[in-house]
Design an enzyme around this catalytic site. Structure first.
Site, PDB file in Angstrom:
ATOM      1  N   SER A  85       0.802  -1.239   0.000  1.00  0.00           N
ATOM      2  CA  SER A  85       0.000   0.000   0.000  1.00  0.00           C
ATOM      3  C   SER A  85       0.827   1.277   0.000  1.00  0.00           C
ATOM      4  O   SER A  85       0.251   2.373  -0.023  1.00  0.00           O
ATOM      5  CB  SER A  85      -0.956   0.004   1.190  1.00  0.00           C
ATOM      6  OG  SER A  85      -2.052  -0.844   0.954  1.00  0.00           O
ATOM      7  N   LYS A 113      -0.208   3.636  -2.671  1.00  0.00           N
ATOM      8  CA  LYS A 113      -1.248   4.664  -2.542  1.00  0.00           C
ATOM      9  C   LYS A 113      -0.660   6.067  -2.416  1.00  0.00           C
ATOM     10  O   LYS A 113      -1.363   7.057  -2.629  1.00  0.00           O
ATOM     11  CB  LYS A 113      -2.156   4.352  -1.357  1.00  0.00           C
ATOM     12  CG  LYS A 113      -2.993   3.087  -1.546  1.00  0.00           C
ATOM     13  CD  LYS A 113      -3.955   2.878  -0.388  1.00  0.00           C
ATOM     14  CE  LYS A 113      -4.803   1.626  -0.579  1.00  0.00           C
ATOM     15  NZ  LYS A 113      -4.081   0.384  -0.274  1.00  0.00           N
ATOM     16  N   SER A 165      -6.175   3.300   4.297  1.00  0.00           N
ATOM     17  CA  SER A 165      -5.528   2.489   3.266  1.00  0.00           C
ATOM     18  C   SER A 165      -6.552   1.647   2.519  1.00  0.00           C
ATOM     19  O   SER A 165      -6.322   0.482   2.185  1.00  0.00           O
ATOM     20  CB  SER A 165      -4.444   1.586   3.860  1.00  0.00           C
ATOM     21  OG  SER A 165      -3.569   1.129   2.845  1.00  0.00           O
TER      22      SER A 165
END
Length: 446
Positions: A54, A57, A114
């Site tokens: 993640s 992101k 997230s």
């Protein structure tokens, strides 16, 4: 003796059925840099290509901030959630297909919770599709000197070829801080409302316990291990550290504390700030926002495309910069300046440029829809061809037009369908946006 045998049996059974002690899922990598000038203070396997999870992101949010600043999206714009976004696995916000939610809440969910569904929805809103957004992410990575990174999605779940390095993610962390300081505060929030739910920061342990910590992003997948990009400021010093391949969330936290402490120990008290630079890559991000009535031709052209790298579109001015994510609406507006618009020229679809001529305009009273502006005229033509497959009836009788414009010395090719009534054009854009396609209205010139 029996106790020893019993322990051996427990360990064997545990290994078979997944109850064995956790092992490191991926090679460990780390880097610590002085955020002020990018100087490397510590490095281990920093150029090894690994799964970013993640941490991906951060790029998704970088491009979201860019879209808001360029005026192609508004923080309060309602984003329609696709089936693709809604079907993403956890961690997620719980979005439903067909639901509409403001970009502001999607950003909060992606940055703080997230949320994978929110990240995909952001990517589709920015670029029209997850595939197009992934390409834009990789091209933007090149412009940020992240030369070992390739993206395949907006959320970071494991995918073939979706790879990065600790060094590249540290570079991206610097860019987030320096390029979009007005939005950086989102990473330091321990919780926030994401519209349909309150979300808590996956990085709150570090934020709550490490003095000066104000971000940035956690990540975990089985293939990646426990990843973390973190930044902290003490006095005049700011340190960024990145971990790939942590063994557990607890191990990751303690190791990050060690790395940040190391960074502050090694960073000089005073150093000249050297802002990270972007390089032009030629990637184009087309506008997905319809222009309101009365918008000038210059503003429409500038909103039609923004160049990743040295942006040709002046940055929009936020109504409030103290907190870009405050609950009150934030009006984003492009600064238009006719002096920055170069002479317009017609160009054929084949790419052969004739002598400069007036740009073809729709007939008086005709409305048009623009499906983006692109460097490659053949690609602009392919966008129009693909749109015909959308089964929007009004496009069959409209005239196709790819015309060249020059903004700040950059050649762009506008993909338009012209010759429609206002009602037809409005219905066309509504239908195309419902299919997650780029479309904006272009009013008659007179």
């Amino acid at each position: 003796m029996l106790r020893v045998v019993f322990s051996a049996v427990v360990l064997t059974v545990g290994a078979l059925f997944g109850a064995a002690p956790a092992v490191q899922a991926a090679p460990y990598a780390a880097i610590v840099i002085d955020a002020r000038d990018g100087d490397v203070l510590h490095s281990r396997n920093a150029d090894t290509r690994l799964h970013p999870a993640s941490l991906t992101k951060m790029m998704t949010l970088y491009l979201a901030f860019e879209a808001v600043e360029n005026g192609t999206l508004d923080l309060d714009q309602q984003i329609r959630i696709s089936r693709n976004a809604a079907s993403e696995p956890p961690s997620k916000l719980g979005l439903r297909a067909g639901q509409r939610i403001s970009l502001r809440y999607l950003i909060r969910a992606a940055a703080i919770r997230s949320a994978n569904d929110a990240a995909t929805a952001i990517g589709e809103a920015v670029a029209g599709s997850e595939t197009a957004f992934s390409q834009l992410m990789t091209e933007t990575a090149r412009s940020l000197n992240m030369n070992s990174t390739t993206f395949r999605n907006a959320h970071g779940l494991t995918a073939s070829g979706h790879m990065s390095t600790a060094r590249d993610m540290a570079q991206l962390s610097r860019h987030l801080f320096y390029d979009y300081p007005q939005y950086y505060n989102i990473f330091g929030r321990t919780s926030a409302s994401a519209g349909i739910a309150n979300v808590r920061n996956t990085n709150r342990r570090l934020l709550n316990n490490y003095r000066g910590a104000d971000g940035i992003k956690t990540g975990y997948t089985r293939a990646a291990g426990y990843n973390l990009a973190a930044s902290a400021e003490r006095g005049q010093e700011r340190v960024i550290a990145v971990i790939f391949g942590g063994r557990s969330s607890d191990w990751r936290y303690h190791r990050m504390v060690e790395l940040l402490n190391m960074g502050f120990e090694r960073a000089p008290a005073r150093v000249a700030t050297i802002r990270p630079q972007r390089a032009e890559t030629g990637a184009i991000m087309a506008s997905v926002r319809p222009m309101p009535r009365g918008t000038s031709e210059v503003t429409q052209l500038m909103a039609a495309a923004s160049v990743v790298g040295n942006a040709i579109v002046p940055q929009a001015q936020a109504a409030t910069t103290a907190s870009a994510f405050a609950p009150s609406p934030t009006a984003m507006r492009l600064r238009s300046d006719s002096a920055s618009l170069a002479a317009l020229a017609e160009r054929s679809v084949t790419g052969v440029a004739p002598m400069a001529a007036p740009r073809p305009e729709p007939r008086t009273g005709d409305w048009a829809v623009q499906l983006g502006a692109y460097r490659n005229p053949d690609y602009a033509e392919s966008v129009l061809t693909n749109a015909l497959a959308s089964e929007v009836a009004a496009l069959n009788s409209a005239r196709r037009q790819v015309s060249e414009t020059v903004v700040n010395g950059v050649n762009l090719h506008e993909a338009q369908f012209i010759g429609m009534s206002q009602e037809e054009a409005t219905a066309v854009c509504s239908s195309l946006r419902a299919q997650n396609r780029i479309c904006r209205l272009v009013e008659p010139s007179s």
